[in-house]
Design a protein around this motif. Sequence first.
Motif, PDB file in Angstrom:
ATOM      1  N   MET A   1      40.169  40.077  49.205  1.00  0.00           N
ATOM      2  CA  MET A   1      38.656  39.274  49.336  1.00  0.00           C
ATOM      3  C   MET A   1      37.862  40.281  48.360  1.00  0.00           C
ATOM      4  SD  MET A   1      38.040  37.626  52.923  1.00  0.00           S
ATOM      5  CE  MET A   1      39.448  37.357  54.010  1.00  0.00           C
ATOM      6  N   ASP A   2      38.045  41.571  48.558  1.00  0.00           N
ATOM      7  CA  ASP A   2      36.997  42.441  47.786  1.00  0.00           C
ATOM      8  C   ASP A   2      37.294  42.209  46.493  1.00  0.00           C
ATOM      9  OD1 ASP A   2      35.729  43.135  50.106  1.00  0.00           O
ATOM     10  OD2 ASP A   2      37.043  45.047  50.127  1.00  0.00           O
ATOM     11  N   ARG A   3      38.588  42.166  46.128  1.00  0.00           N
ATOM     12  CA  ARG A   3      38.946  42.186  44.527  1.00  0.00           C
ATOM     13  C   ARG A   3      38.284  40.703  44.128  1.00  0.00           C
ATOM     14  NH1 ARG A   3      44.913  41.580  42.373  1.00  0.00           N
ATOM     15  NH2 ARG A   3      44.428  41.226  39.788  1.00  0.00           N
ATOM     16  N   HIS A   4      38.406  39.683  44.807  1.00  0.00           N
ATOM     17  CA  HIS A   4      37.963  38.275  44.455  1.00  0.00           C
ATOM     18  C   HIS A   4      36.467  38.289  44.215  1.00  0.00           C
ATOM     19  CE1 HIS A   4      37.078  33.847  45.130  1.00  0.00           C
ATOM     20  NE2 HIS A   4      37.625  34.083  43.971  1.00  0.00           N
ATOM     21  N   ILE A   5      35.816  39.045  44.993  1.00  0.00           N
ATOM     22  CA  ILE A   5      34.251  39.102  45.050  1.00  0.00           C
ATOM     23  C   ILE A   5      33.927  39.876  43.710  1.00  0.00           C
ATOM     24  CG2 ILE A   5      32.337  40.035  46.157  1.00  0.00           C
ATOM     25  CD1 ILE A   5      33.694  39.252  48.961  1.00  0.00           C
ATOM     26  N   ALA A   6      34.650  40.862  43.552  1.00  0.00           N
ATOM     27  CA  ALA A   6      34.332  41.768  42.466  1.00  0.00           C
ATOM     28  C   ALA A   6      34.574  40.815  41.125  1.00  0.00           C
ATOM     29  CB  ALA A   6      35.317  43.046  42.500  1.00  0.00           C
ATOM     30  N   ALA A   7      35.553  40.062  41.262  1.00  0.00           N
ATOM     31  CA  ALA A   7      35.919  39.383  39.734  1.00  0.00           C
ATOM     32  C   ALA A   7      34.745  38.117  39.659  1.00  0.00           C
ATOM     33  CB  ALA A   7      37.435  38.799  40.022  1.00  0.00           C
ATOM     34  N   GLN A   8      34.201  37.519  40.757  1.00  0.00           N
ATOM     35  CA  GLN A   8      33.264  36.535  40.854  1.00  0.00           C
ATOM     36  C   GLN A   8      32.048  37.317  40.289  1.00  0.00           C
ATOM     37  OE1 GLN A   8      33.505  35.247  44.807  1.00  0.00           O
ATOM     38  NE2 GLN A   8      33.822  33.247  43.882  1.00  0.00           N
ATOM     39  N   MET A   9      31.872  38.382  40.718  1.00  0.00           N
ATOM     40  CA  MET A   9      30.532  39.237  40.196  1.00  0.00           C
ATOM     41  C   MET A   9      30.574  39.514  38.686  1.00  0.00           C
ATOM     42  SD  MET A   9      28.560  39.508  42.879  1.00  0.00           S
ATOM     43  CE  MET A   9      27.369  41.215  42.726  1.00  0.00           C
ATOM     44  N   ALA A  10      31.821  39.759  38.213  1.00  0.00           N
ATOM     45  CA  ALA A  10      32.240  40.085  36.926  1.00  0.00           C
ATOM     46  C   ALA A  10      31.894  38.838  35.786  1.00  0.00           C
ATOM     47  CB  ALA A  10      33.192  40.753  36.580  1.00  0.00           C
ATOM     48  N   ALA A  11      32.369  37.778  36.379  1.00  0.00           N
ATOM     49  CA  ALA A  11      32.354  36.562  35.707  1.00  0.00           C
ATOM     50  C   ALA A  11      30.834  36.080  35.551  1.00  0.00           C
ATOM     51  CB  ALA A  11      33.174  35.661  36.414  1.00  0.00           C
ATOM     52  N   ALA A  12      29.992  36.383  36.740  1.00  0.00           N
ATOM     53  CA  ALA A  12      28.518  35.696  36.602  1.00  0.00           C
ATOM     54  C   ALA A  12      27.840  36.616  35.803  1.00  0.00           C
ATOM     55  CB  ALA A  12      28.255  35.899  38.104  1.00  0.00           C
ATOM     56  N   ASP A  13      28.158  38.047  35.589  1.00  0.00           N
ATOM     57  CA  ASP A  13      27.507  39.110  34.819  1.00  0.00           C
ATOM     58  C   ASP A  13      27.916  38.739  33.306  1.00  0.00           C
ATOM     59  OD1 ASP A  13      26.376  40.373  36.726  1.00  0.00           O
ATOM     60  OD2 ASP A  13      27.816  41.943  36.703  1.00  0.00           O
ATOM     61  N   GLU A  44      40.472  34.075  38.924  1.00  0.00           N
ATOM     62  CA  GLU A  44      41.654  33.039  39.323  1.00  0.00           C
ATOM     63  C   GLU A  44      42.775  33.925  40.060  1.00  0.00           C
ATOM     64  OE1 GLU A  44      43.694  29.403  39.317  1.00  0.00           O
ATOM     65  OE2 GLU A  44      41.848  29.974  39.355  1.00  0.00           O
ATOM     66  N   VAL A  45      43.209  34.877  39.587  1.00  0.00           N
ATOM     67  CA  VAL A  45      44.217  35.878  40.226  1.00  0.00           C
ATOM     68  C   VAL A  45      43.789  36.136  41.625  1.00  0.00           C
ATOM     69  CG1 VAL A  45      45.371  38.168  40.083  1.00  0.00           C
ATOM     70  CG2 VAL A  45      45.085  36.612  37.977  1.00  0.00           C
ATOM     71  N   GLY A  46      42.453  36.654  41.808  1.00  0.00           N
ATOM     72  CA  GLY A  46      42.054  37.081  43.134  1.00  0.00           C
ATOM     73  C   GLY A  46      41.916  35.955  43.960  1.00  0.00           C
ATOM     74  N   ARG A  47      41.384  34.596  43.616  1.00  0.00           N
ATOM     75  CA  ARG A  47      41.401  33.435  44.314  1.00  0.00           C
ATOM     76  C   ARG A  47      42.611  33.057  44.820  1.00  0.00           C
ATOM     77  NH1 ARG A  47      41.891  28.495  44.116  1.00  0.00           N
ATOM     78  NH2 ARG A  47      42.615  28.084  41.944  1.00  0.00           N
ATOM     79  N   LEU A  48      43.692  33.216  43.765  1.00  0.00           N
ATOM     80  CA  LEU A  48      45.187  32.455  44.310  1.00  0.00           C
ATOM     81  C   LEU A  48      45.574  33.746  45.213  1.00  0.00           C
ATOM     82  CD1 LEU A  48      46.503  31.131  40.946  1.00  0.00           C
ATOM     83  CD2 LEU A  48      45.827  30.009  43.017  1.00  0.00           C
ATOM     84  N   ALA A  49      45.287  34.887  45.046  1.00  0.00           N
ATOM     85  CA  ALA A  49      45.996  35.975  45.993  1.00  0.00           C
ATOM     86  C   ALA A  49      45.584  35.730  47.221  1.00  0.00           C
ATOM     87  CB  ALA A  49      45.575  37.358  45.553  1.00  0.00           C
ATOM     88  N   ILE A  50      44.257  35.104  47.605  1.00  0.00           N
ATOM     89  CA  ILE A  50      43.648  35.011  48.893  1.00  0.00           C
ATOM     90  C   ILE A  50      44.347  33.680  49.343  1.00  0.00           C
ATOM     91  CG2 ILE A  50      41.755  34.253  50.289  1.00  0.00           C
ATOM     92  CD1 ILE A  50      40.126  35.813  48.071  1.00  0.00           C
ATOM     93  N   VAL A  51      44.398  32.408  48.549  1.00  0.00           N
ATOM     94  CA  VAL A  51      45.218  31.248  48.764  1.00  0.00           C
ATOM     95  C   VAL A  51      46.499  31.654  49.595  1.00  0.00           C
ATOM     96  CG1 VAL A  51      45.960  29.029  47.920  1.00  0.00           C
ATOM     97  CG2 VAL A  51      43.506  29.774  47.507  1.00  0.00           C
ATOM     98  N   ASN A  52      47.235  32.288  48.779  1.00  0.00           N
ATOM     99  CA  ASN A  52      48.663  32.390  49.097  1.00  0.00           C
ATOM    100  C   ASN A  52      49.126  33.397  50.232  1.00  0.00           C
ATOM    101  OD1 ASN A  52      49.466  30.486  47.382  1.00  0.00           O
ATOM    102  ND2 ASN A  52      49.242  31.724  45.787  1.00  0.00           N
ATOM    103  N   TYR A  53      47.899  34.327  50.440  1.00  0.00           N
ATOM    104  CA  TYR A  53      48.063  35.399  51.389  1.00  0.00           C
ATOM    105  C   TYR A  53      48.523  34.616  52.661  1.00  0.00           C
ATOM    106  CZ  TYR A  53      47.080  39.286  54.571  1.00  0.00           C
ATOM    107  OH  TYR A  53      47.126  40.313  55.616  1.00  0.00           O
ATOM    108  N   LEU A  54      49.578  35.533  53.201  1.00  0.00           N
ATOM    109  CA  LEU A  54      50.028  34.772  54.491  1.00  0.00           C
ATOM    110  C   LEU A  54      49.380  35.871  55.880  1.00  0.00           C
ATOM    111  CD1 LEU A  54      52.130  33.248  56.132  1.00  0.00           C
ATOM    112  CD2 LEU A  54      53.977  34.815  55.645  1.00  0.00           C
TER     113      LEU A  54
END
Length: 99
Positions: A1-13, A44-54
């Motif tokens: 989740m932290d990776r995805h949040i960081a990626a979202q912040m980078a995209a917003a910036d 996208e990679v971060g989001r998919l990692a969360i979606v596919n996480y077991l």
Amino acid sequence: MDRHIAAQMAAADAIRVLEERRTVGGVASVADAKELLDVARDEEVGRLAIVNYLPRTNRESRQKLTYIAAYLIATRGTLNASEINSVLESSRDRPTRNG
């Protein structure tokens, strides 16, 4: 989740920088476009990692579902059919022990 949040912040910036340049009459370069594409891919990679996480526990399963719901609400996004199935299957298949 932290990776995805960081990626979202980078995209917003990256989007903010491009918008500022455009507002002052600047022109986005190919490098700017590539950077934006790179951060979008990271998101996208971060989001998919969360979606596919077991999830390993009930607690992790609840956290995953809560995070995904919050993400979808915040972005007004959707999941495609295979992503929905992945989320539902991982929630259904989690261990029954309390976590």
